[in-house]
Scaffold this active site. Structure first.
Site, mmCIF file in Angstrom:
data_model
loop_
_atom_site.group_PDB
_atom_site.id
_atom_site.type_symbol
_atom_site.label_atom_id
_atom_site.label_comp_id
_atom_site.label_asym_id
_atom_site.label_seq_id
_atom_site.Cartn_x
_atom_site.Cartn_y
_atom_site.Cartn_z
ATOM 1 N N GLU A 169 -7.954 -27.120 -50.256
ATOM 2 C CA GLU A 169 -7.203 -27.337 -48.882
ATOM 3 C C GLU A 169 -8.254 -26.945 -48.058
ATOM 4 O OE1 GLU A 169 -3.826 -25.082 -48.782
ATOM 5 O OE2 GLU A 169 -4.069 -24.467 -46.544
ATOM 6 N N GLU A 174 -6.223 -22.403 -37.805
ATOM 7 C CA GLU A 174 -5.200 -21.775 -38.438
ATOM 8 C C GLU A 174 -5.234 -20.235 -37.451
ATOM 9 O OE1 GLU A 174 -2.923 -20.332 -42.605
ATOM 10 O OE2 GLU A 174 -5.355 -20.620 -42.456
#
Length: 476
Positions: A169, A174
């Site tokens: 990932e 974020e």
């Protein structure tokens, strides 16, 4: 090397004395190291080995046809948020998604009052295309923000036979609540370390801290001394997330995933400050090696973090509410609200507070390299030992590259043979050049050069070397 750039556990200074019949340090080893350093630039993995060209431009009226919608009715939210991810038809009916020429909009529901335990309508989409490399450029004018909001723009790989994080990932953007820095993170299984990378040198951002260690620089989700599933995480510049990002009109992010050259790098620029080759309508192929230092840099290396950790990854946008990350940081991130309610209670009771929880993007372009060459083919590293970074220049014609590599191979072989010869002569306490050949002018010059190099290396301890030269030789 310490984060401050000083050498730790440096070897002691070498002795100085007569060359010839005494037991002295021969220049063979040092010569081999220098030769290896020079040859590295030709044969080691090198950046920008092939040009980028545009493969997919996502933004347009058909944007959502290129993505699959995650539906909470079919699959539970894996990060346990106070959301209900909606399918495309329902999200469109509620006015939560829009796609037009030059702009895409995605938001959470801002109308319904919910019972505790119900999830607020939201969107999570992932690209139908999967990728194994590329340059991903996102231009946006607004990113989701607010207490209880946990948005992300990221990539991951998974199928029924390869559950997360087998194929890795890569979180590009974020953040949570009212944070003002993006976090860029890798999540993997075992054997992916980024401990060799130095903040301020290899990347312009900073390492995030672990639960019980200074730097969260192990990508393994089960790494000791880091938070559960934290991965290796680096912090972006101020204004790369949250209210300052939106106030400034957004910005441009570029994420390069290049397993051949061996890195994953991410940049951010406020509006108008992006490189010329990324400006809209420039017509120029992007050249990441010509940009400034990325705020995030992870190394893909067979010995520390094999590139195979990242495969078949898809692009994801989502707007999570609360969830594992949001709940865990609720008390300190939104302390006034946390005095009277939980994160989930807030999400259920105040729909009007989430009007800023939306993505507005104007471009999402994917570039890939054409005609990839073997790693390092035809590139020569020209090192400026006084500069901050080595710089690379291409040898123009493919035929010249091959000829140059063959020439370098001959030079390397000759250098290795010479080093063995000099070591043999040293062990026998004999002059480097036999007496019978001393009359040859060329060999006499070689011996003089050897004596000068040996005297110089003997007289200077490693700590006296220019920092860039010392670091370059040690790394190579």
């Amino acid at each position: 090397w310490s984060p401050e750039g000083g050498a730790e556990n440096a070897p002691s200074p070498r002795g100085v004395g007569q060359m010839g019949r005494r037991k002295a340090r021969a220049p063979g080893a040092a010569g081999l190291r220098l030769l290896a350093a020079c040859c590295w630039g030709w044969f080691a993995p090198s950046r920008g080995a092939a040009p980028y060209s545009l493969k997919e431009s996502y933004v347009g009226p058909d944007f959502f046809s290129k993505f699959a919608f995650w539906s909470s009715a079919e699959t539970p939210d894996p990060t346990h948020g106070a959301v209900e991810y909606l399918d495309e038809a329902e999200a469109l009916a509620r006015g939560m998604i829009q796609a037009a020429e030059g702009e895409v909009f995605m938001s959470v529901d801002t109308r319904e009052f919910l019972l505790l335990g119900q999830g607020r309508g939201s969107v999570r989409i992932q690209s139908r295309n999967a990728y194994n490399a590329g340059l991903f450029v996102l231009r946006l004018s607004h990113a989701p923000v607010g207490c209880g909001v946990w948005p992300a723009f990221w990539m991951y790989g998974e199928d029924a036979g390869h559950l997360w994080p087998t194929w890795g990932e890569f979180d590009i953007i974020e953040g949570v609540h009212m944070q003002e820095h993006t976090r860029t993170t890798l999540h993997t299984g075992r054997s992916c370390s980024q401990e060799a990378l130095v903040q301020g040198y290899d990347f312009a951002g900073k390492w995030e801290a672990g639960s019980n260690k200074t730097f969260a620089n192990i990508c393994d989700i089960d790494a000791v001394g880091q938070y559960e599933k934290q991965g290796c995480s680096q912090r972006g510049p101020l204004g790369s997330f949250g209210a300052p990002l939106n106030k400034n009109g957004g910005g441009t992010y570029a994420a390069e995933w290049d397993p051949v050259s061996g890195h994953i790098r991410t940049w951010f620029w406020p509006p108008g400050e992006e490189p010329a080759d990324l400006k809209p309508g420039s017509g120029v192929a992007p050249f990441p090696d010509g940009w400034d230092l990325p705020f995030s840099h992870f190394k893909l290396d067979p010995s520390t973090c094999p590139p195979q950790h990242f495969r078949n990854m898809r692009i994801v946008f989502n707007i999570e509410l609360c969830g594992d990350y949001g709940n865990g940081s609720w008390a300190w991130a939104c302390p006034d609200l946390a005095k009277t309610m939980t994160c989930s209670e807030y999400v259920a009771s105040y729909p009007e507070d989430f009007v800023k929880a939306h993505w507005t993007i104007s471009a999402l372009d994917v570039y890939e390299q054409d005609l990839p060459l073997p790693a390092g083919l035809g590139q020569r590293i020209m090192v400026n030992f006084q500069g901050a970074q080595p710089r690379a220049t291409l040898v123009g014609h493919p035929g010249m590259r091959i000829a140059a590599i063959l020439l370098l191979g001959l030079v390397a072989a000759a250098g290795a043979a010479s080093a063995l010869w000099f070591e043999y002569r040293r062990q026998r306490n004999e002059p480097y050049i036999p007496d019978g050949l001393r009359g040859h002018a060329g060999l006499g010059a070689v011996e003089a050069c050897i004596r000068h190099v040996a005297a110089w290396t003997a007289a200077r301890p490693p700590s006296a070397l220019p920092q860039q030269e010392h670091r370059f030789l040690n790394e190579r």
